[in-house]
Design an enzyme around this catalytic site. Sequence first.
Site, PDB file in Angstrom:
ATOM      1  CG  ASP A  83       5.935  -2.539   5.628  1.00 25.78           C
ATOM      2  OD1 ASP A  83       7.596  -2.678   6.305  1.00 25.78           O
ATOM      3  OD2 ASP A  83       5.556  -1.956   5.480  1.00 25.78           O
ATOM      4  CG  HIS A 210      10.446   1.646   7.102  1.00 28.38           C
ATOM      5  ND1 HIS A 210       9.152   0.244   7.631  1.00 28.38           N
ATOM      6  CD2 HIS A 210      11.707   0.537   7.785  1.00 28.38           C
ATOM      7  CE1 HIS A 210       9.687  -0.594   7.852  1.00 28.38           C
ATOM      8  NE2 HIS A 210      11.008  -1.005   8.159  1.00 28.38           N
ATOM      9  CB  ALA A 212      12.449   5.365   1.134  1.00 32.36           C
ATOM     10  CG  ASP A 234       2.300   2.239   1.521  1.00 34.98           C
ATOM     11  OD1 ASP A 234       1.648   1.759   0.143  1.00 34.98           O
ATOM     12  OD2 ASP A 234       1.899   1.094   2.762  1.00 34.98           O
TER      13      ASP A 234
HETATM   14  P1  13P Z   1       6.488   6.345   3.170  1.00 35.58           P
HETATM   15  O1  13P Z   1       4.855   5.511   2.981  1.00 35.58           O
HETATM   16  O2  13P Z   1       6.666   6.854   3.691  1.00 35.58           O
HETATM   17  O3  13P Z   1       7.017   5.509   1.925  1.00 35.58           O
HETATM   18  O4  13P Z   1       6.995   4.393   3.927  1.00 35.58           O
HETATM   19  C1  13P Z   1       6.408   3.563   3.374  1.00 35.58           C
HETATM   20  C2  13P Z   1       7.192   2.216   5.055  1.00 35.58           C
HETATM   21  O5  13P Z   1       8.140   2.162   5.501  1.00 35.58           O
HETATM   22  C3  13P Z   1       6.512   1.570   4.924  1.00 35.58           C
HETATM   23  O6  13P Z   1       6.615   0.106   5.627  1.00 35.58           O
HETATM   24  O1  G3H Z   2       4.422   1.435   6.951  1.00 39.64           O
HETATM   25  C1  G3H Z   2       3.687   1.439   6.243  1.00 39.64           C
HETATM   26  C2  G3H Z   2       2.545   1.242   5.737  1.00 39.64           C
HETATM   27  O2  G3H Z   2       3.042   3.113   5.088  1.00 39.64           O
HETATM   28  C3  G3H Z   2       1.234   1.555   6.667  1.00 39.64           C
HETATM   29  O3  G3H Z   2       0.290   0.886   6.018  1.00 39.64           O
HETATM   30  O4  G3H Z   2      -1.490   2.134   5.781  1.00 39.64           O
HETATM   31  O5  G3H Z   2      -1.257  -0.981   4.980  1.00 39.64           O
HETATM   32  O6  G3H Z   2      -0.702  -0.179   7.715  1.00 39.64           O
HETATM   33  P1  G3H Z   2      -1.148   0.138   6.146  1.00 39.64           P
HETATM   34 ZN    ZN Z   3       7.412   1.063   7.844  1.00 45.64          ZN
END
Ligand code: 13P
Ligand code: G3H
Ligand code: ZN
Length: 287
Positions: A83, A210, A212, A234
């Site tokens: 990602d 992204h 979501a 995430d």
């Molecule tokens: P969120 O942390 O808002 O769910 O976004 C996740 C994301 O886009 C990871 O690439």
């Molecule tokens: O969009 C991506 C993640 O939410 C950011 O994650 O802290 O692992 O870079 P990271």
């Molecule tokens: Zn993202």
Amino acid sequence: MITSVKEILGKAKEGGYAVGAFNTTNLETTRAIVEAAKELKSPVIIQVTEKTMEYAGGRMIFNIIKNDVEFYAPEIPVGIHIDHGGNFEIIERAVEIGWTSVMYDGSRKSYVDNVAMTKRVVDYCHEKGVDVQGELGNVPYLSEHKMGAVDWDKYMTDPEQACDFVEKTGIDTLAVAIGNAHGFFIEREIPDWDRLEKIRSMINVPIVLHGASDWEDGKAEKAIAMGVNCFNVDTNTRLAFVNSLSATFTAQDDPGFDVRRILGKAREAVKESVKHKIKLFGSNGKA
Ligand code: 13P
Ligand code: G3H
Ligand code: ZN
């Protein structure tokens, strides 16, 4: 079974549903995602950022995911994805380790540079059978803004440019910006649905959204009906984990020091949060 992200999202596009791409940082989160997908018979994507590769070790986290899938859910199609890959070296390292899908995020670059770098990544990856996600427009982070007003026009994906971007780079999936943001952000009050409709009519590859974690209350369903086939999640997962730990340590009864019991509860909380999202995205029963 480790499966190509292109194949997983191609089926989602045909079937009119979306698949969750969940970030993991450790064994507990990985197992929770795998168990949630297995219980709901859902395809899923498990993804890792560069920061997690540094934290856990790129090869180590790759093998945790791969072994977990092969041992616990061999019947479930699972994509393994990098990602927000920020530079060519990270992509090379990930491909060398064995990742079969990567995102190259050139969204903070000029259009010309984003096209050039994304195409370089696509040429390299496709030769090795690895799928590539690009991003056009950009999806802001909570950390980039104080919670004030955001000039959303600055972030949006331009539909005509999206068409040109897909053609020039040869990407397999496209991450778009329609008022979505990373983290629990004050997002654009109403996503730019017209823009999404226009983008969908102009490109053929699966669309990824992204940020979501907070797409609830009908927003995710509407986005799916309008052609989004993948949601990145995430923050929601991390909060489920951390809130569980916090509850354990503030509870009346002494949590003791059996880390398996403490982390096991956090794993269950993550699993429930992932199951909720899988149902929302409509991929349950599609494995
Ligand atoms: P969120 O942390 O808002 O769910 O976004 C996740 C994301 O886009 C990871 O690439
Ligand atoms: O969009 C991506 C993640 O939410 C950011 O994650 O802290 O692992 O870079 P990271
Ligand atoms: Zn993202």
